[in-house]
Design a protein around this motif. Structure first.
Motif, PDB file in Angstrom:
ATOM      1  N   ILE A  95       1.307  -1.328   0.073  1.00 59.41           N
ATOM      2  CA  ILE A  95      -0.204  -0.095   0.015  1.00 59.41           C
ATOM      3  C   ILE A  95       0.670   0.544  -0.076  1.00 59.41           C
ATOM      4  O   ILE A  95       0.526   2.070  -0.960  1.00 59.41           O
ATOM      5  CB  ILE A  95      -0.765  -0.056   1.200  1.00 59.41           C
ATOM      6  CG1 ILE A  95      -1.673  -1.026   1.068  1.00 59.41           C
ATOM      7  CG2 ILE A  95      -1.358   1.652   1.405  1.00 59.41           C
ATOM      8  CD1 ILE A  95      -2.960  -1.445   1.774  1.00 59.41           C
ATOM      9  N   GLU A  96       1.514   1.418   0.901  1.00 58.32           N
ATOM     10  CA  GLU A  96       2.380   1.770   1.064  1.00 58.32           C
ATOM     11  C   GLU A  96       3.396   2.522  -0.294  1.00 58.32           C
ATOM     12  O   GLU A  96       3.514   3.684  -0.882  1.00 58.32           O
ATOM     13  CB  GLU A  96       3.977   2.818   2.395  1.00 58.32           C
ATOM     14  CG  GLU A  96       2.761   2.851   3.215  1.00 58.32           C
ATOM     15  CD  GLU A  96       3.858   2.210   4.432  1.00 58.32           C
ATOM     16  OE1 GLU A  96       4.675   2.041   4.322  1.00 58.32           O
ATOM     17  OE2 GLU A  96       3.119   1.549   5.460  1.00 58.32           O
ATOM     18  N   THR A  97       3.711   1.800  -0.852  1.00 60.77           N
ATOM     19  CA  THR A  97       4.354   1.464  -2.483  1.00 60.77           C
ATOM     20  C   THR A  97       3.523   2.540  -3.472  1.00 60.77           C
ATOM     21  O   THR A  97       3.507   3.234  -4.187  1.00 60.77           O
ATOM     22  CB  THR A  97       4.804   0.233  -2.650  1.00 60.77           C
ATOM     23  OG1 THR A  97       6.016  -0.429  -2.114  1.00 60.77           O
ATOM     24  CG2 THR A  97       5.899   0.396  -4.524  1.00 60.77           C
ATOM     25  N   LEU A  98       2.579   1.957  -3.276  1.00 58.99           N
ATOM     26  CA  LEU A  98       1.607   2.214  -4.180  1.00 58.99           C
ATOM     27  C   LEU A  98       1.145   3.973  -3.966  1.00 58.99           C
ATOM     28  O   LEU A  98       1.098   4.306  -5.132  1.00 58.99           O
ATOM     29  CB  LEU A  98      -0.026   1.450  -4.211  1.00 58.99           C
ATOM     30  CG  LEU A  98      -1.003   1.383  -4.994  1.00 58.99           C
ATOM     31  CD1 LEU A  98      -2.088   0.548  -4.892  1.00 58.99           C
ATOM     32  CD2 LEU A  98      -2.303   2.806  -4.724  1.00 58.99           C
ATOM     33  N   VAL A  99       1.064   4.452  -2.772  1.00 61.95           N
ATOM     34  CA  VAL A  99       0.806   5.876  -2.966  1.00 61.95           C
ATOM     35  C   VAL A  99       1.993   6.317  -3.131  1.00 61.95           C
ATOM     36  O   VAL A  99       1.634   7.243  -3.675  1.00 61.95           O
ATOM     37  CB  VAL A  99       0.413   5.726  -0.867  1.00 61.95           C
ATOM     38  CG1 VAL A  99       0.452   7.547  -1.321  1.00 61.95           C
ATOM     39  CG2 VAL A  99      -1.143   4.925  -0.950  1.00 61.95           C
ATOM     40  N   SER A 100       2.871   6.183  -3.295  1.00 62.13           N
ATOM     41  CA  SER A 100       3.982   6.632  -3.135  1.00 62.13           C
ATOM     42  C   SER A 100       4.308   6.939  -4.408  1.00 62.13           C
ATOM     43  O   SER A 100       4.760   8.032  -4.500  1.00 62.13           O
ATOM     44  CB  SER A 100       5.581   5.825  -2.081  1.00 62.13           C
ATOM     45  OG  SER A 100       5.874   5.171  -2.980  1.00 62.13           O
ATOM     46  N   GLU A 101       4.515   5.480  -5.349  1.00 64.43           N
ATOM     47  CA  GLU A 101       4.535   5.713  -6.589  1.00 64.43           C
ATOM     48  C   GLU A 101       3.553   5.980  -7.336  1.00 64.43           C
ATOM     49  O   GLU A 101       2.742   5.115  -8.646  1.00 64.43           O
ATOM     50  CB  GLU A 101       5.392   4.632  -7.311  1.00 64.43           C
ATOM     51  CG  GLU A 101       6.700   5.060  -6.695  1.00 64.43           C
ATOM     52  CD  GLU A 101       7.743   6.199  -7.266  1.00 64.43           C
ATOM     53  OE1 GLU A 101       6.943   6.903  -8.247  1.00 64.43           O
ATOM     54  OE2 GLU A 101       8.364   6.726  -6.947  1.00 64.43           O
ATOM     55  N   PHE A 102       2.063   6.416  -6.760  1.00 66.45           N
ATOM     56  CA  PHE A 102       0.772   6.538  -7.424  1.00 66.45           C
ATOM     57  C   PHE A 102       0.492   6.367  -8.608  1.00 66.45           C
ATOM     58  O   PHE A 102       0.002   4.758  -8.710  1.00 66.45           O
ATOM     59  CB  PHE A 102       0.527   7.376  -6.962  1.00 66.45           C
ATOM     60  CG  PHE A 102      -1.483   7.881  -6.422  1.00 66.45           C
ATOM     61  CD1 PHE A 102      -1.641   7.141  -6.524  1.00 66.45           C
ATOM     62  CD2 PHE A 102      -2.575   8.055  -7.568  1.00 66.45           C
ATOM     63  CE1 PHE A 102      -3.594   6.687  -5.684  1.00 66.45           C
ATOM     64  CE2 PHE A 102      -3.769   8.045  -7.798  1.00 66.45           C
ATOM     65  CZ  PHE A 102      -4.581   7.257  -6.833  1.00 66.45           C
ATOM     66  N   ASN A 103       1.247   6.863  -9.848  1.00 69.02           N
ATOM     67  CA  ASN A 103       0.958   6.712 -10.870  1.00 69.02           C
ATOM     68  C   ASN A 103       1.464   5.734 -11.693  1.00 69.02           C
ATOM     69  O   ASN A 103       0.899   5.080 -12.551  1.00 69.02           O
ATOM     70  CB  ASN A 103       1.544   7.853 -11.913  1.00 69.02           C
ATOM     71  CG  ASN A 103       0.429   9.823 -11.321  1.00 69.02           C
ATOM     72  OD1 ASN A 103      -0.967   9.559 -11.263  1.00 69.02           O
ATOM     73  ND2 ASN A 103       1.201  10.606 -11.335  1.00 69.02           N
ATOM     74  N   LEU A 104       3.075   5.526 -11.462  1.00 73.15           N
ATOM     75  CA  LEU A 104       3.619   4.275 -11.263  1.00 73.15           C
ATOM     76  C   LEU A 104       2.827   3.138 -11.614  1.00 73.15           C
ATOM     77  O   LEU A 104       2.525   2.675 -12.677  1.00 73.15           O
ATOM     78  CB  LEU A 104       4.846   4.401 -11.121  1.00 73.15           C
ATOM     79  CG  LEU A 104       5.722   3.285 -11.712  1.00 73.15           C
ATOM     80  CD1 LEU A 104       6.387   4.005 -13.125  1.00 73.15           C
ATOM     81  CD2 LEU A 104       7.034   3.357 -10.577  1.00 73.15           C
ATOM     82  N   ILE A 105       2.458   2.986 -10.327  1.00 68.77           N
ATOM     83  CA  ILE A 105       1.942   1.789 -10.144  1.00 68.77           C
ATOM     84  C   ILE A 105       0.224   1.460 -10.480  1.00 68.77           C
ATOM     85  O   ILE A 105       0.155   0.755 -10.694  1.00 68.77           O
ATOM     86  CB  ILE A 105       1.501   1.496  -7.920  1.00 68.77           C
ATOM     87  CG1 ILE A 105       2.992   1.384  -7.728  1.00 68.77           C
ATOM     88  CG2 ILE A 105       0.540   0.106  -7.654  1.00 68.77           C
ATOM     89  CD1 ILE A 105       4.115   0.926  -7.981  1.00 68.77           C
TER      90      ILE A 105
END
Length: 197
Positions: A95-105
């Motif tokens: 979840i934290e990766t998804l939010v920190s790299e929002f557009n990418l993920i």
């Protein structure tokens, strides 16, 4: 890595982030290489130094997203945590990766059907690796009788479906921090798996 290589890697990362943002905002078909180059203040020709086509650019966005997710989950898997804690950390990290790299993920999660066959096969193989690690954690938890005997694939689908859906509604100005959201999800999704002790 020398200065030139670092500079090239930084430029490549900038290209992928701008491309991911435009793909996310406009859709893969509507975003053009010209727009991506213009955002970066590059010529279209200089963009071709880094990528051969828009399709390759989309693939590289997917690759980078999977690199980030796999790097995080492999670190967690190598930790001495028990399976229940490990699974919580995996959910929080996802979840934290998804939010920190929002557009990418979100591009990686929402545009896999746009990838050509060869590219799609490579990304599916990497997603399978990711899910196999989660499956191993759940299976270990079952064997240690920390988790109830559950259909592992169904649990993975439930976790991924819930975590990935955050990309549809997350708002950085909302009442909860990313850490609070990720902790809630980790607790909510792992607790029902636990055996009564």
């Amino acid at each position: 890595m020398g200065f030139r290589e670092e500079r090239a890697a930084e430029r490549k990362m900038n290209i992928l982030r701008v491309a991911a943002r435009l793909f996310s905002e406009k859709g893969y078909h509507e975003a053009t290489l010209e727009e991506i180059a213009r955002e970066l203040k590059y010529t279209k020709g200089s963009l071709y130094y880094y990528v051969s086509s828009k399709q390759e650019l989309l693939f590289q966005c997917h690759e980078l997203a999977m690199d980030l997710l796999l790097e995080n989950i492999r670190k967690i898997r190598q930790s001495p945590l028990p399976p229940d804690q490990m699974l919580r950390e995996v959910i929080k990290g996802h979840i934290e990766t998804l939010v920190s790299e929002f557009n990418l993920i979100t591009v990686a999660l929402g545009s896999d059907y746009e990838l050509e066959k060869e590219y799609a096969a490579a990304i599916i193989a990497r997603r399978d690796q990711y899910e196999e690690i989660i499956a191993g954690i759940i299976q270990e938890g079952i064997e240690q009788q920390l988790f109830r005997p559950v259909p592992v694939k169904m649990v993975i689908n439930l976790i991924m479906g819930a975590a990935n859906w955050i990309g549809r509604w997350y708002n950085p100005r909302g009442p909860l921090t990313v850490q609070e959201i990720s902790q809630f999800y980790a607790d909510y999704l792992v607790t029902p798996l636990l055996t009564a002790r």
